[in-house]
Scaffold this motif. Structure first.
Motif: not given
Length: 197
Positions: A70-91
């Motif tokens: 309802p708030v619009g179109e939402v895409t899951i990004t790597l920046d979203d995954m970092a806090p969800l999985l607590h993984l560093p998204i680097i390299g």
């Protein structure tokens, strides 16, 4: 909702498998910490809210790979995954090239210290470059008993953190052997899961 459009939702969770195997010995735990994947241990859940997940499934649009909310179109990004999985998204991204069964056998022999005959039987049973999660569990336990810590760590990572959490699939029983490619340097834990040079 049209049943043909949205078939019955089936939830798959490997959380109990993760809990049943228990905490690894300190040597393996240290190698796992060095990979940066240890936060995935806490990400495995036993159950999910079927209604909540169904709501998300109904709003997923495969054409755009996004949720239409309802708030619009939402895409899951790597920046979203970092806090969800607590993984560093680097390299750099790691690209997994498809494996032929013979390549999978060689990888299993070399990285998990399993006989070629045993790996051929397993990949034959799985009809391709895959292994069963139950087979990996047995390999893990065997390598722990033999104190082959690097091979045990690779089996642990492939079984629980990659096969049951990060790359879990609809089969619920198999994992792709190609993921072992990212675990080649586990004895040098700071390089494990890094990008290929």
């Amino acid at each position: 909702m049209d049943q043909r459009e949205h078939p019955e939702l089936k939830l798959s969770s490997h959380g109990r498998k993760v809990q049943k195997l228990g905490r690894p010995v300190p040597t393996i735990e240290g190698l796992v910490v060095g990979t940066g994947l240890s936060p995935l241990i806490a990400c495995s859940v036993d159950t999910g809210d079927r209604r909540l997940i169904s709501s998300f499934v109904e709003r997923w649009h495969g054409e755009t790979s996004s949720f239409h909310l309802p708030v619009g179109e939402v895409t899951i990004t790597l920046d979203d995954m970092a806090p969800l999985l607590h993984l560093p998204i680097i390299g750099n991204f790691h690209t997994f090239q498809p494996l032929h069964v013979d390549e999978a056998v060689l990888m299993l022999v070399y990285l998990l210290l399993v006989s070629a005959d045993a790996t051929r039987v397993e990949t034959g049973h799985c009809h391709g470059p895959y292994v069963r999660l139950s087979w990996l569990r047995d390999i893990y336990q065997c390598k722990c008993q033999a104190k082959h810590w690097t091979a045990a760590t690779r089996a642990y990572l492939l079984l629980l953190l990659l096969g049951c959490t990060l790359f879990a699939n609809k089969s619920e029983t198999h994992v792709r052997v190609v993921f072992l490619d990212a675990l080649r340097d586990c004895s040098k834990s700071d390089k494990c899961i890094g990008s290929r040079k």
